[in-house]
Design a protein around this motif. Structure first.
Motif, mmCIF file in Angstrom:
data_model
loop_
_atom_site.group_PDB
_atom_site.id
_atom_site.type_symbol
_atom_site.label_atom_id
_atom_site.label_comp_id
_atom_site.label_asym_id
_atom_site.label_seq_id
_atom_site.Cartn_x
_atom_site.Cartn_y
_atom_site.Cartn_z
ATOM 1 N N ARG A 129 -20.643 72.545 115.322
ATOM 2 C CA ARG A 129 -21.584 72.525 116.440
ATOM 3 C C ARG A 129 -20.518 72.244 117.708
ATOM 4 O O ARG A 129 -19.375 71.425 117.622
ATOM 5 N N ASP B 211 -29.555 86.766 107.576
ATOM 6 C CA ASP B 211 -30.009 85.392 108.253
ATOM 7 C C ASP B 211 -31.204 84.831 107.946
ATOM 8 O O ASP B 211 -31.503 83.711 107.922
ATOM 9 N N GLU C 277 -18.279 82.412 116.669
ATOM 10 C CA GLU C 277 -19.829 81.847 116.422
ATOM 11 C C GLU C 277 -19.973 81.890 115.012
ATOM 12 O O GLU C 277 -20.884 81.137 114.468
ATOM 13 N N SER C 278 -19.737 83.030 114.526
ATOM 14 C CA SER C 278 -19.969 83.242 113.032
ATOM 15 C C SER C 278 -19.278 82.308 112.190
ATOM 16 O O SER C 278 -19.736 81.725 111.265
ATOM 17 N N LYS D 202 -18.208 78.968 113.075
ATOM 18 C CA LYS D 202 -18.778 77.901 113.507
ATOM 19 C C LYS D 202 -20.390 77.739 112.555
ATOM 20 O O LYS D 202 -20.587 76.717 111.865
ATOM 21 N N LYS D 203 -20.973 78.714 112.453
ATOM 22 C CA LYS D 203 -22.169 78.907 111.649
ATOM 23 C C LYS D 203 -21.937 78.757 110.232
ATOM 24 O O LYS D 203 -22.675 78.085 109.351
ATOM 25 N N LYS D 204 -20.906 79.515 109.657
ATOM 26 C CA LYS D 204 -20.667 79.448 108.426
ATOM 27 C C LYS D 204 -20.069 78.099 108.037
ATOM 28 O O LYS D 204 -20.489 77.654 106.745
#
Length: 522
Positions: free
Chosen positions: A455, A350, A446-447, A449-451
């Protein structure tokens, strides 16, 4: 001063016990294998590699990692532990853990109500005869008698003469011992090793000692296969401190909650306490097997109904222990060791991604400014920032690479040691393939969504919070599966006034943002 023969014999016995416990054996190796290399990695290489840049929770990760190593070391020191499922007893100090084990064995063999600083983590396994082995601070194996366990904790050496004059003061030696291993035929669960921990306390507590430090206690519990968590009935419910502590424990370890000293409450109050504990645990999202009442003074309860209730719960506890006793042992050393490396690698990935984005933005800005023929003096600070960002990226990549090499070195060495003593351990090349037993769905979402750059719409969050504010949590009651899915569907349809024919639950779950919030609020 002259002593009669009886006093002399007592003094001599105390002297021999003292000498035995504190002796340092340098004549023969105490270990079957050489742990010096792995010890150097744990105590020097790993912290030295990560001390500059580390995750915020590195201290907790590292404490758990060292506790797992201590358990691995215990299995080598006392090979009767190999193949046993460790059931650790946790809870606040004086919550009745030792008295519970004494009741299970039908004999008072462990000390209870002792000073925290004198308590010693004690493993108890089934054996053909009573055998006690201690490991002192010099890593020396100390052979003792069962009666010595209580002497060490409560203090020994206080001797009076015929005139009732104190000849010597009592001495406690718990701080001299790292662990005690107790083998006894009184232990009826052959595939279980009980671990009686000293309990946990915070530094500002009057009961705090190095051995009850909450970080150490958490590490001991996290390295177990199952947990018995003790609450005193007098407390009325589970304390907020207990809840906070339990939430830091590994979620995949089954936890059975025991309300101890239940004889101090009447039946109605006891049932209300158990109901309140379950409600509090459900509300806080803590997974548990069940909540049962217990007392070691069952025969002293005159109330027939209360006696029957606690007796039934004691039988339920026994059935649960029998169930765990029948479970095939699965070594979790590799999985638990991996947690530190996996968390740190994710942290560096990260950080590298974040610094790389910053570097790209700076380079893009410089390129655009140069195209507009901006003065070099204006560009110079940006170029310095690029240089610093590139330096940070290179340093992070170097640490990341070192961490990968250290992981391989660690698991190569631990595999070599494990093979020598008969502890199951996967090949180093297989470590990254190991998956945690239970993964948090929110972390996965969450992973994702981040990838994919997704949002969550805050308006959706507020809407769902309002809609489901009064919904009673059902996850603990219906733990997954089609039955729980159907219940969740009904709640959503009823709350949102949706007819079954109008929408299918899978249509809702296709939207990852909504799915995440449903899980969070459920």
């Amino acid at each position: 001063m002259n002593f009669d023969e009886e006093v002399y014999e007592k003094l001599l016995a105390n002297h021999e016990l003292l000498c035995n416990i504190i002796r340092q054996n340098t004549s023969e190796p105490q270990m079957k294998v050489d742990l010096s290399r792995i010890g150097k990695m744990i105590h020097k290489k790993i912290p030295d590699t990560l001390k500059k840049n580390a995750p915020e929770d590195f201290y907790e990760l590292y404490t758990d990692f060292k506790s797992e190593y201590e358990k691995f070391r215990d299995f080598i020191l006392y090979d009767k532990l190999i193949g046993k499922n460790v059931v650790a007893l946790g809870g606040g100090f004086s919550s009745g853990k030792s008295s519970f084990l004494n009741a299970l064995m039908g004999k008072r063999v462990l000390p209870a109500d002792i000073d925290p600083s004198t308590s010693v983590p004690t493993y108890i396994v089934n054996g053909d005869k009573h055998e006690v082995l201690g490991i002192n601070v010099f890593d020396t194996k100390v052979t003792m008698q069962p009666r010595d366990i209580r002497k060490i904790a409560h203090g020994f050496g206080e001797v009076e003469n015929d005139d009732d004059e104190k000849v010597t003061d009592a001495v406690t030696l718990g701080h001299v011992l790292e662990n005690i291993f107790f083998s006894t035929p009184l232990h009826q669960y052959q595939q279980i090793a009980f671990l009686d921990t000293p309990g946990y306390s915070k530094p500002d507590s009057e009961k705090y000692s190095a051995k009850t430090d909450e970080q150490i206690a958490r590490g001991q519990l996290n390295s177990s296969n199952y947990i018995l968590w003790f609450i005193q009935a007098d407390a009325g419910t589970i304390t907020e401190e207990d809840i906070k502590f339990i939430k830091t424990l590994r979620e995949d370890i089954p936890k059975l909650i025991i309300v101890n000293k239940a004889d101090k409450k009447n039946l109605a109050d006891l049932q209300a306490i158990i109901h309140k504990i379950k409600s509090d645990l459900d509300l806080k999202g803590i997974r548990y097997v069940d909540v049962f009442a217990f007392t070691s003074k069952l025969e002293q309860i005159d109330d027939v109904n209360l006696n029957a209730y606690i007796r039934a719960d004691r039988e339920n506890i026994h059935k649960q222990l029998l169930n765990w006793n029948q479970q095939v042992y699965e070594s979790n050393f590799a999985r638990n060791f991996k947690v530190l490396f996996a968390r740190c690698k994710a942290f560096y990935e990260d950080k590298i991604e974040e610094e790389s984005r910053q570097l790209n933005r700076l380079n893009t800005s410089i390129t655009r400014l140069m195209a507009e023929d901006i003065d070099a003096d204006i560009l110079e600070p940006l170029q310095l920032m690029v240089h610093e960002a590139q330096k940070n990226v290179n340093e992070l990549k170097a640490i990341y690479q070192t961490l990968k090499e250290l992981q391989n070195e660690f698991f190569t060495e631990i595999k070599f040691i494990a093979d020598q003593v008969g502890i199951a351990m996967p090949e180093p090349s297989e470590i990254d393939l190991l998956q945690d037993k239970v993964q948090d769905p929110l972390q996965l979402i969450e992973s994702y969504k981040k990838k994919h750059g997704l949002r969550t719409d805050p308006n959706t969050v507020r809407m769902l919070q309002d809609l489901f504010a009064d919904i009673e949590p059902q996850i603990q009651k219906y733990a997954g599966g089609s039955a729980y899915q159907q219940i969740l569907q009904n709640i959503i349809r009823e709350t949102c006034s949706i007819a079954p024919k109008d929408i299918h639950i899978n249509d809702v779950f296709k939207t990852s943002d909504i799915y995440a919030e449903l899980i969070q609020n459920a």
